[in-house]
Scaffold this active site. Structure first.
Site, PDB file in Angstrom:
ATOM      1  N   LYS A  74      -5.714 -68.002  18.250  1.00 54.42           N
ATOM      2  CA  LYS A  74      -5.493 -69.069  17.268  1.00 54.42           C
ATOM      3  C   LYS A  74      -5.866 -68.590  15.868  1.00 54.42           C
ATOM      4  CE  LYS A  74     -10.052 -70.919  18.291  1.00 54.42           C
ATOM      5  NZ  LYS A  74     -10.826 -71.939  18.996  1.00 54.42           N
ATOM      6  N   TYR A  84     -19.216 -65.718 -14.851  1.00 55.98           N
ATOM      7  CA  TYR A  84     -19.174 -67.114 -15.292  1.00 55.98           C
ATOM      8  C   TYR A  84     -20.570 -67.731 -15.270  1.00 55.98           C
ATOM      9  CZ  TYR A  84     -14.071 -67.533 -14.763  1.00 55.98           C
ATOM     10  OH  TYR A  84     -12.722 -67.411 -14.883  1.00 55.98           O
TER      11      TYR A  84
HETATM   12  C1  LIG Z   1     -11.573 -71.157  19.996  1.00 55.01           C
HETATM   13  C2  LIG Z   1     -11.602 -71.540  21.378  1.00 55.01           C
HETATM   14  C3  LIG Z   1     -12.002 -70.618  22.363  1.00 55.01           C
HETATM   15  C4  LIG Z   1     -12.561 -69.250  22.034  1.00 55.01           C
HETATM   16  O1  LIG Z   1     -13.876 -69.360  21.539  1.00 55.01           O
HETATM   17  P1  LIG Z   1     -14.755 -68.094  21.098  1.00 55.01           P
HETATM   18  O2  LIG Z   1     -16.101 -68.655  20.866  1.00 55.01           O
HETATM   19  O3  LIG Z   1     -14.144 -67.570  19.841  1.00 55.01           O
HETATM   20  O4  LIG Z   1     -14.712 -67.115  22.199  1.00 55.01           O
HETATM   21  C5  LIG Z   1     -11.889 -71.014  23.681  1.00 55.01           C
HETATM   22  N1  LIG Z   1     -11.439 -72.250  24.004  1.00 55.01           N
HETATM   23  C6  LIG Z   1     -11.069 -73.162  23.082  1.00 55.01           C
HETATM   24  C7  LIG Z   1     -10.593 -74.506  23.504  1.00 55.01           C
HETATM   25  C8  LIG Z   1     -11.147 -72.844  21.741  1.00 55.01           C
HETATM   26  O5  LIG Z   1     -10.799 -73.751  20.818  1.00 55.01           O
END
Ligand SMILES: *Cc1c(COP(=O)(O)O)cnc(C)c1O
Length: 406
Positions: free
Chosen positions: A67, A293
């Site tokens: 993702k 800044y």
């Molecule tokens: C992001 C996510 C994962 C992976 O999590 P990590 O901590 O990055 O390993 C697994 N399951 C779901 C539903 C997620 O949203």
């Protein structure tokens, strides 16, 4: 003539299957990169981490979480690399992310975990993406679309909310969602899943409690004649911490990219992303002279200040102002003054020999004439009061990704 053709074309477009507008943000491409600011993605390290996780997962199948553009690493290249390395499944959060991977030619099953398909359920089926359902509305919408397209029953994964109060059927609603699926032969329950709330800290009591609730939901579905073929729950932390969480499938994200969910969990992981830029300007300033800044930093002594072409619009958080560090010639140097949108200043007074075009590492390892060091995503996150997940996903689309094969 031109007018006529345009009119005809737009009519043809209008008559074609309505395509939802999906977001496909364009990232700066390596070939267009003029600035020396870039993220290097080490695909060899990615595949190494995948094999480490596969061993840790034992009998469970590893479904790689890609993702958010593979946590900022570029999901197409990451997916291709993992598919070639033998990955048998991918998880994304958004429907758009799944479509992007299909368009890139990825063939392995893709689970869309976000559970939101809006008006684009048709796209979900056309791209052979596997939906996660967490309520009766989604069950009906997908089943209607399957009937409309007259396709085979579609495998779905039922998400159960066992602790997060975020997404998923509450344990007391599993019956209702199960009955809804029972009424719709267009759907087949392939999996049941949940997500751990506290796998990356404290004891494992909450993990066990959530597994218990998942077991009960599985039993409920089985009682309704919908026994799931696979159960999955483990994120990276749970996968690396306890065999009890493995079940039939695991969903690691952050560990694939070489970041330990917490220190000391798995020393074999190798960081996949390295972010580097170069010195584009150098100046000597007298004691008392301000930098950046708001003049939030003033030289306490005659100082040498280097400017690098990377700022908060690139994902170098403004929270690192007067706080974060970079590596130059193999040495750590402090960020001084406020990080601006496109540029950041570092104090190189104590690093002999810094010259224009010298490499500056913002994230990752550097070996230089004066030594060797590394800045981890965990360290950057600590400066920001954040987590490495956010550090990796913040590297913006202005920063081209350069892929490195060993
Ligand atoms: C992001 C996510 C994962 C992976 O999590 P990590 O901590 O990055 O390993 C697994 N399951 C779901 C539903 C997620 O949203």
């Amino acid at each position: 003539m031109t007018v006529l053709r345009t009119a005809l074309e737009s009519r043809t477009t209008a008559l074609a299957t309505p395509m939802p507008r999906v977001l496909r943000p364009q990232r700066a491409m390596p070939a267009d990169a003029v600035r020396p600011t870039r993220a290097e993605v080490h695909l060899g390290h990615l595949r190494h981490n995948f094999q480490v996780l596969r061993r840790a997962a034992r009998h469970a199948e590893v479904w790689c979480v890609l993702k958010a553009d593979a946590y900022g690493h570029g999901s197409k290249a990451v997916a291709r690399s993992l598919e070639r390395a033998g990955a048998t499944g991918i998880c994304v959060a958004l429907l758009e992310e799944g479509i992007e991977l299909r368009d890139a030619g990825i063939r392995v099953p893709i689970l869309v975990m976000g559970g939101y398909y809006g008006g684009a359920t048709g796209e979900l089926l056309r791209h052979e993406l596997t939906p996660v359902v967490h309520d009766v509305t989604a069950v009906e919408a997908i089943a209607d679309e399957v009937r409309y397209q007259a396709t085979e029953p579609v495998p779905v994964h039922v998400k159960i909310d066992t602790a997060m109060s975020r997404l998923g059927a509450r344990p007391e609603h599993v019956d209702a969602i199960g009955e809804a699926i029972q009424r719709r032969p267009e759907l087949a329950v392939e999996g049941v899943m949940t997500h751990f709330a506290c796998a990356d800290g404290g004891d494992l009591e909450s993990v066990d409690h959530q597994l218990e609730l998942l077991d009960q939901a599985t039993a409920t579905l089985a009682r309704l004649g919908l026994p799931p073929r696979v159960r999955h729950a483990a994120n990276s932390a749970a996968l690396l911490r306890t065999d009890r969480a493995l079940l039939e499938r695991v969903r690691p994200g952050i560990a694939l990219y070489g970041v330990e969910p917490f220190p000391g969990l798995c020393a074999q992981l190798r960081p996949v992303m390295r972010v580097r830029t170069e010195v584009v300007a150098l100046r000597e300033i007298p004691a008392g002279q301000p930098v950046g800044y708001g003049a939030t930093w003033r030289a306490a002594r005659p100082s040498r200040i280097a400017t690098v072409p990377m700022g908060y619009a690139d994902g170098l958080s403004r929270g690192l102002s007067n706080r974060g560090q970079m590596l130059v010639r193999g040495r750590r140097v402090p960020i001084v003054g406020l990080v601006s949108m496109d540029l950041t200043m570092i104090d190189v007074t104590d690093v002999p020999g810094v010259a224009l075009r010298d490499e500056c590492v913002v994230l990752g390892h550097q070996k230089g004439p004066l030594g060797e060091d590394a800045i981890s995503a965990v360290e950057v996150a600590a400066h920001l009061g954040s987590i490495p997940w956010e550090v990796l996903t913040s590297v913006s689309r202005r920063v081209p990704r350069f892929y490195r094969e060993p």
